[in-house]
Design an enzyme around this catalytic site. Structure first.
Site, PDB file in Angstrom:
ATOM      1  N   CYS A  50       0.668 -12.542   4.496  1.00 63.37           N
ATOM      2  CA  CYS A  50       0.696 -13.130   5.454  1.00 63.37           C
ATOM      3  C   CYS A  50       0.236 -14.769   5.209  1.00 63.37           C
ATOM      4  CB  CYS A  50      -0.291 -12.910   6.704  1.00 63.37           C
ATOM      5  SG  CYS A  50      -2.149 -12.976   5.976  1.00 63.37           S
ATOM      6  N   ARG A  52       1.291 -16.037   2.022  1.00 62.15           N
ATOM      7  CA  ARG A  52       1.871 -16.284   0.621  1.00 62.15           C
ATOM      8  C   ARG A  52       3.230 -15.628   0.447  1.00 62.15           C
ATOM      9  NH1 ARG A  52      -0.737 -17.704  -3.248  1.00 62.15           N
ATOM     10  NH2 ARG A  52      -3.071 -17.604  -2.118  1.00 62.15           N
ATOM     11  N   SER A 107      -6.552 -18.052  -2.197  1.00 60.33           N
ATOM     12  CA  SER A 107      -6.191 -17.511  -1.021  1.00 60.33           C
ATOM     13  C   SER A 107      -6.860 -18.436   0.137  1.00 60.33           C
ATOM     14  CB  SER A 107      -7.091 -15.982  -0.902  1.00 60.33           C
ATOM     15  OG  SER A 107      -6.707 -15.045  -1.564  1.00 60.33           O
ATOM     16  N   GLU A 112     -11.581 -13.334  -0.729  1.00 59.50           N
ATOM     17  CA  GLU A 112     -11.235 -11.948   0.034  1.00 59.50           C
ATOM     18  C   GLU A 112     -10.481 -11.009  -0.946  1.00 59.50           C
ATOM     19  OE1 GLU A 112      -7.921 -10.979   0.627  1.00 59.50           O
ATOM     20  OE2 GLU A 112      -6.927 -12.756  -0.239  1.00 59.50           O
ATOM     21  N   GLN A 114      -8.540  -8.364  -0.484  1.00 55.16           N
ATOM     22  CA  GLN A 114      -7.202  -7.869  -0.176  1.00 55.16           C
ATOM     23  C   GLN A 114      -6.116  -7.992  -1.174  1.00 55.16           C
ATOM     24  OE1 GLN A 114      -6.651  -8.535   4.107  1.00 55.16           O
ATOM     25  NE2 GLN A 114      -5.578  -6.862   4.274  1.00 55.16           N
ATOM     26  N   GLN A 118      -2.568  -6.099  -2.745  1.00 55.54           N
ATOM     27  CA  GLN A 118      -1.370  -6.524  -2.667  1.00 55.54           C
ATOM     28  C   GLN A 118      -0.390  -6.889  -3.781  1.00 55.54           C
ATOM     29  OE1 GLN A 118      -2.704  -9.737  -0.115  1.00 55.54           O
ATOM     30  NE2 GLN A 118      -2.383  -8.682   1.786  1.00 55.54           N
ATOM     31  N   GLU A 189      -3.367  -1.744   7.098  1.00 55.01           N
ATOM     32  CA  GLU A 189      -4.601  -2.124   6.317  1.00 55.01           C
ATOM     33  C   GLU A 189      -5.310  -3.214   7.172  1.00 55.01           C
ATOM     34  OE1 GLU A 189      -5.796  -3.943   1.876  1.00 55.01           O
ATOM     35  OE2 GLU A 189      -4.016  -3.373   2.481  1.00 55.01           O
ATOM     36  N   MET A 190      -4.536  -4.333   7.541  1.00 56.52           N
ATOM     37  CA  MET A 190      -5.072  -5.320   8.210  1.00 56.52           C
ATOM     38  C   MET A 190      -5.703  -4.867   9.597  1.00 56.52           C
ATOM     39  SD  MET A 190      -5.776  -8.565   8.026  1.00 56.52           S
ATOM     40  CE  MET A 190      -4.357  -9.444   6.976  1.00 56.52           C
ATOM     41  N   GLY A 191      -4.831  -3.801  10.317  1.00 56.33           N
ATOM     42  CA  GLY A 191      -5.275  -3.507  11.669  1.00 56.33           C
ATOM     43  C   GLY A 191      -6.789  -2.686  11.465  1.00 56.33           C
TER      44      GLY A 191
END
Length: 432
Positions: A50, A52, A107, A112, A114, A118, A189-191
């Protein structure tokens, strides 16, 4: 050389990033196929999140214009705008940037965790589809190693936050979430991260997802403070609750003005998807927060972690230097082995000639072999030491090329393991 073209929250706005985003594997595969046809591009991969889009490659020479032009055509964006916005990194700069990305220093939310997953997914996709070879494998493997060092040797990820946690923190500033119901759209994953942070804040969550089974599975993991429903019933929920967090991979907005009814109470929409999920008009009762709107909370996070970030960048700098020393070592070790192998072959050949001509008794063969090998080992000791002293130095490439020419080692090197890479490109063995 290593090469990276970067579009992030630092140099592009969300409107441009959502045009560049690779929301599905087919688009990513198409782009990598296009750029891999260029004669100067040997390996490539794409990291798309979201915040990059990173094109990482191993190239014979710089080819930014071709890569950017290909991206512009695929995403229907002006090439000149992309060239103006792009951050381009070469060789050590590219590796330093990749290590910074993997370590979450680049980031939107520093620290973070995540991004490591990714990067892992981007690498696995490139390997599976034959876009990635030994060069990028080395780089990514070392990036994971660097990221682990940063996590273990600094506090950068302690109480780490993500875009999801920042969104929930912003919601908590607006209202007390205790016992409120919040709607989470998307069961990825984000949800899941958003839902966990909401539950930790005392809220109950409703998961909406197109795949109902996936929503059900998520609720089972979350526990009693959650429920789920189909995305088909989105309109009903949009006009019933106050807080909405959308994190889908939809190519276009799924929450539009046609779904929104006028209500007397305030509603807050958090769009943490790229491309954006929400395209509605704001008014006194409707507030929309996109990824870039969370920058204030992010800046507070940066200030708190500034000292840890300095320590982390020190680690990244050292790991970058170590990576290139490692590459030089890989080039030197085959030279040393090849010279010793060549000497051994000549010695054994001359020993057989001596036996055939009667210069040497068969009973003395093994003793003679040991003596000859001791002689050439002693003779090669100083050259070997001097070559090892060149490891990690700028002149090593010049000496390596000279040694290859002088000893005619081109063919001899083919059978040696020049890469020592822990990733088996033929069997797709994992390194992470």
């Amino acid at each position: 050389m290593y090469y990276c073209i970067s579009f992030t929250h630092k140099n592009t706005d969300i409107a441009l990033r959502e045009k560049l985003s690779f929301s599905n594997e087919a688009k990513k595969s198409e782009f990598l196929k296009i750029i891999s046809t260029h004669e100067n591009i040997e390996e490539c991969l794409v990291i798309s999140t979201c915040n990059r889009v990173e094109i990482v490659a191993f190239v014979k020479m710089a080819c930014a214009e071709f890569i950017v032009k290909s991206l512009a055509l695929l995403c229907d964006v002006d090439k000149d705008i992309l060239l103006e916005k792009a951050d381009i990194f070469e060789d050590s700069g590219a590796i330093h940037h990749l290590f910074s990305v993997a370590s979450s220093l680049d980031s939107l939310v520093v620290g973070e965790t995540q991004i490591a997953g990714q990067l892992k997914d981007a690498f696995a996709f490139a390997v599976k589809n034959n876009f990635c070879g030994v060069h990028l494998s080395r780089a990514v493997h070392s990036a994971f190693k660097c990221a682990a060092k940063v996590r273990n040797e600094t506090q950068i990820s302690k109480n780490s936050i993500s875009v999801a946690s920042v969104a929930v923190a912003k919601a908590k500033e607006l209202a007390d979430l205790t016992q409120k119901k919040a709607v989470v759209i998307g069961a990825g994953e984000m949800g899941e991260l958003v839902a966990k942070h909401l539950i930790a804040a005392g809220a109950k969550v409703i998961i909406l997802n197109r795949d109902l089974q996936k929503a059900k599975d998520l609720c089972e993991r979350l526990g009693v403070l959650s429920e789920y429903d189909s995305l088909e019933n989105l309109k009903k929920y949009l006009n019933q609750y106050e807080f909405f967090f959308s994190a889908t991979n939809a190519p276009n907005a799924i929450i539009t003005n046609s779904l929104i009814e006028e209500l007397s109470y305030k509603r807050y929409f958090f769009d943490i998807a790229v491309p954006r999920d929400i395209d509605i008009n704001e008014n006194e009762n409707i507030s929309v927060f996109a990824v870039d709107d969370l920058e204030i909370v992010v800046q507070k996070n940066l200030a708190l972690r500034e000292q840890e970030a300095r320590m982390a960048y020190g680690i990244i700098g050292r790991e970058t230097s170590e990576f290139f020393r490692y590459l030089n070592d890989l080039a030197l070790m085959p030279i040393i082995k090849a010279i010793r192998l060549q000497a051994k072959e000549y010695a054994d050949k001359q020993l057989e000639i001596a036996l055939k001509k009667g210069y040497l008794k068969k009973s003395d063969k093994e003793e003679a072999r040991k003596l000859i090998h001791q002689v050439f080992k002693a003779f090669l000791h100083t050259p070997t030491v001097n070559l090892k002293h060149l490891q990690g130095k700028m002149q090593s490439d010049t000496v390596i090329n000279a040694m290859r020419y002088v000893f005619d080692l081109q063919n001899n090197l083919e059978g040696l393991n020049q890469y020592k890479c822990e990733f088996d490109m033929e069997n797709n063995d994992e390194i992470y």
